[in-house]
Design an enzyme around this catalytic site. Sequence first.
Site, mmCIF file in Angstrom:
data_model
loop_
_atom_site.group_PDB
_atom_site.id
_atom_site.type_symbol
_atom_site.label_atom_id
_atom_site.label_comp_id
_atom_site.label_asym_id
_atom_site.label_seq_id
_atom_site.Cartn_x
_atom_site.Cartn_y
_atom_site.Cartn_z
ATOM 1 N N HIS A 181 -6.095 -0.124 -1.292
ATOM 2 C CA HIS A 181 -6.285 -1.468 -0.758
ATOM 3 C C HIS A 181 -7.284 -2.326 -1.526
ATOM 4 O O HIS A 181 -7.507 -3.482 -1.150
ATOM 5 C CB HIS A 181 -6.689 -1.388 0.718
ATOM 6 C CG HIS A 181 -5.607 -0.822 1.587
ATOM 7 N ND1 HIS A 181 -5.497 0.539 1.826
ATOM 8 C CD2 HIS A 181 -4.580 -1.408 2.229
ATOM 9 C CE1 HIS A 181 -4.446 0.745 2.608
ATOM 10 N NE2 HIS A 181 -3.874 -0.402 2.869
ATOM 11 N N ASP A 209 -7.857 5.159 -1.898
ATOM 12 C CA ASP A 209 -7.464 3.979 -1.130
ATOM 13 C C ASP A 209 -6.833 2.927 -2.052
ATOM 14 O O ASP A 209 -7.476 2.444 -2.984
ATOM 15 C CB ASP A 209 -8.703 3.395 -0.452
ATOM 16 C CG ASP A 209 -8.379 2.302 0.539
ATOM 17 O OD1 ASP A 209 -7.198 1.919 0.644
ATOM 18 O OD2 ASP A 209 -9.306 1.825 1.217
ATOM 19 N N CYS A 223 0.814 -1.224 0.000
ATOM 20 C CA CYS A 223 0.000 0.000 0.000
ATOM 21 C C CYS A 223 0.847 1.274 0.000
ATOM 22 O O CYS A 223 0.468 2.270 -0.633
ATOM 23 C CB CYS A 223 -0.988 0.010 1.156
ATOM 24 S SG CYS A 223 -0.254 -0.122 2.805
#
Length: 404
Positions: free
Chosen positions: A281, A279, A82
Amino acid sequence: MRRLQERLLGTSSTDALSLTSEIWLLGMRYKLSPEESSGGADHGNGSAAFLEDFSSRIWITYRKGFDAIGYSKLTSDVRWGCMIRSSQMLVAQALLFHHLGRYWRKPSQKPHDPKYIEILHLFGDSEACAFSLHNLLEAGKGYGLAAGSWLGPYAMCRTWETLARAKREQADLDREKESLPMAVYVVSGDEDGERGGAPVVCIDVAARLCSDFSKGQISWVPILLLVPLVLGLEKVNPRYIPLLWETFTFPQSLGILGGKPGTSTYIVGVQDDKALYLDPHEVQVAVDIKTDDLDADTSSYHCSTVRNLPLDLIDPSLAIGFYCRDKDDFEDFCTRASDLEDKSNGAPLFTVAQTIRSAKSVQHQDSLVDSLGGAGNSGMDDTFAGDNFRDCDAHSGDDEWQIL
């Protein structure tokens, strides 16, 4: 309008964004309005314009099914990549701003702009793509970067500096090789980032990096500034939050590598006490964007869901990015940064100075500052674009700063 509101809510209604407060998104201000019609906004204002801007930012996430990473045999970066993905997003925005400008928006029609496709190709998941996960892992070995492991923002910034230098050297030998079209300046308290105190943007260092980049042919080139920071122990010290917020009002803003502890995201905007982020993820299948495929499906590189988290919950270890197109833009950045320092009550995020001084002189001044019970402007005479800046090592001795 209801659909726009749903997209602005993020992951839950309790985290909904205000439709009356202003949003700053990478240097652009948006005023959302519940009375606004579904017809959109005009010249940068309104929900529709904000969402168009947000969804035009390049979104880079976990991927699976890509070429194995060296001897690791890993074909996915799920659960560990990440920070790398967040950094790729920040650099991708710098390239978008450089090649297509801050006002570029992803069009709904094809064919795509060739530069846009070239940028996406650079971040593909193979060794053949200049700024891939694979090449970043190789460049970051000296900073502890390895497939399957996590690293912090400081090491990530240094990794980009190393990779950019390597790609530039390759391009000097082979013009067909791709490189970053800007100098990279990782700003820290000293060159190893191992001394406490606010990082110092040194004007002379920036000028030297630009000259080195152009091999002395021109005095200034575009520059990417990366400022790794540690703003507390377990939480960000509250005094820094208004300063972080204001960096998003800089026209040069590239946002922040940060997120919740141990979970990196790419923060692109702020509203009230919230950070708005992309994000990394979400797990997506690896895609191969060819540079000559102007009809490529690029939907996996864009996101229209605006997620948010409270600013006071972000990890205190983070990095801020800025892109300065030319010398005038850099001067404007320095002026804004100095104004921000003046508002910091002796605890700036970073400072701006003209020249480098000896370590002994620095240590003497830091001791003097500590003995006086705080940090202040040293009043040096060096000037840049008409403004007064301190020497590069005359930085705060504030004890809230942690070793990077």
